[in-house]
Design a protein around this motif. Structure first.
Motif, PDB file in Angstrom:
ATOM      1  N   VAL A 254     -82.552   8.046  44.282  1.00  0.00           N
ATOM      2  CA  VAL A 254     -83.660   7.857  45.216  1.00  0.00           C
ATOM      3  C   VAL A 254     -84.479   6.649  44.772  1.00  0.00           C
ATOM      4  N   ASN A 256     -87.991   5.517  45.573  1.00  0.00           N
ATOM      5  CA  ASN A 256     -89.078   6.207  46.267  1.00  0.00           C
ATOM      6  C   ASN A 256     -89.931   5.302  47.154  1.00  0.00           C
ATOM      7  N   VAL A 261     -81.976   6.164  49.709  1.00  0.00           N
ATOM      8  CA  VAL A 261     -81.079   6.861  48.794  1.00  0.00           C
ATOM      9  C   VAL A 261     -79.801   6.027  48.711  1.00  0.00           C
ATOM     10  N   MET A 289     -83.922  15.119  44.494  1.00  0.00           N
ATOM     11  CA  MET A 289     -82.874  15.695  45.345  1.00  0.00           C
ATOM     12  C   MET A 289     -82.321  16.979  44.746  1.00  0.00           C
ATOM     13  N   VAL A 298     -83.080  15.602  50.074  1.00  0.00           N
ATOM     14  CA  VAL A 298     -84.116  14.853  49.383  1.00  0.00           C
ATOM     15  C   VAL A 298     -85.494  15.318  49.860  1.00  0.00           C
ATOM     16  N   VAL A 322     -79.240  14.084  53.195  1.00  0.00           N
ATOM     17  CA  VAL A 322     -78.881  12.700  52.912  1.00  0.00           C
ATOM     18  C   VAL A 322     -77.581  12.376  53.647  1.00  0.00           C
TER      19      VAL A 322
END
Length: 326
Positions: A254, A256, A261, A289, A298, A322
């Motif tokens: 990830v 952020n 992702v 996740m 996620v 995801v």
């Protein structure tokens, strides 16, 4: 009558907990839930109860989210200032959670702000606290227990994003500093976030994969030789947060702040890796996740709102499947 009895026996067998545990449940692509000012950072999926477990930077409590989006309190403790990365250790029937204090929790006090680093172990069935591991007392300075991984033997590995090290809590409960390296130290300055090691995963072949948040570097940390090497990537992954291993050769990462992702694949035992998939997730500041019924999910954290005193605070969060694109 014999036919009715046989049908009843068959029904009872199908409805038994053992049979239910083997049944694949359909998890919605997005689970939206309401929890005022929750700001969860860690997530785990309990396959036995078919619910997600989430933490909170705001109040530190552990909550559960059902597949239809209902949030309820799962566990609380006065020592839980803010909760971060979490993992279910199913062989030992426990939930492991990182605890820290970045100054935005309702239980924040000067003595714990950027000093608290701990891991708490909960009984997965009851939410009862089994053990509390104080890590912040091991080295001096600032601390932030951010994420953790557990290996097949029950050893726990914890990243400290401010102290720039990895702790280990072995299967006997002994806690110590396992790895330090100058490469772990983040770039700290006026325009630098100052956060280093973040997401961590335990590979079944006896090493750790760890991402450094500020630079987007991925490290391979050998548990036998203690060798630390950088995984050669086609590009760095700044904002690297939660990691999720799929088998031994694929890793989800990830990013952020960017909201992505990325899927990495390694064909040489994580000396190097290539990007085989990426997706922009429709979430505000995704963090970590978990696997749910064979699919990666996620968590939406919305953390910038919590750190901005002027920002409106949210009550709506989400857990999202995801779906990677080549």
């Amino acid at each position: 009558m014999n036919h009715l009895l046989a049908a009843l026996v068959a029904f009872l067998c199908l409805a038994s907990p053992q049979a239910m545990a083997k049944t694949k449940f359909a998890v919605p692509p997005t689970i939206a839930f309401d929890a005022p000012s929750l700001y969860p950072e860690g997530v785990a999926y309990n396959a036995d109860t078919k619910e997600f477990l989430v933490g909170s930077l705001h109040d530190g409590n552990i909550g559960s989210v059902s597949l239809d989006g209902k949030y309820r309190l799962w566990a609380k403790d006065a020592r839980l200032v803010s909760t971060f990365g979490m993992k279910i250790d199913k062989p030992r029937n426990r939930l492991l959670v990182c605890v820290a204090d970045l100054g935005v929790g309702t239980k924040t006090i000067p003595a714990t702000r950027q000093k608290l680093a701990a891991v708490v172990s909960f009984d997965l069935d009851t939410g009862r606290v089994l053990a509390w591991y104080n890590l912040g007392s091991l080295p001096p300075g600032d601390h932030f227990a951010n994420d953790l991984a557990v290996d097949d033997s029950g050893n726990i590995f914890v990243t400290d994003s401010l102290a720039s090290l990895i702790y280990e809590i072995d299967a006997s409960g002994r806690a110590f500093i396992a790895f330090t390296d100058p490469q772990f130290v983040p770039n700290r300055g006026k325009d630098a976030p100052g956060l280093g090691l973040n997401g961590i995963a335990a590979h079944p072949d006896g090493y750790l994969l760890v991402v450094k948040m500020d630079s987007g570097t991925l490290f391979k940390v050998d548990l036998k030789t203690h060798a630390i090497s950088q995984v050669a990537l086609p590009k760095p992954l700044p904002g690297g947060d939660g990691l999720l291993l799929e088998g031994g050769d694929d890793l989800l990462v990830v990013q952020n702040e960017a909201g992505y992702v990325v899927k990495l694949h390694s064909a040489d035992d994580w000396k190097s890796a290539k990007i085989t998939g990426t997706t922009k997730v429709p979430l505000v500041f995704p963090t970590t996740m978990t696997m749910a019924e064979g699919k990666a999910y996620v968590l939406e954290a919305r953390l910038p709102e919590l750190f901005d005193p002027k920002a409106a605070k949210s009550s709506a969060f989400a857990i999202h499947a995801v779906n990677l694109k080549p």
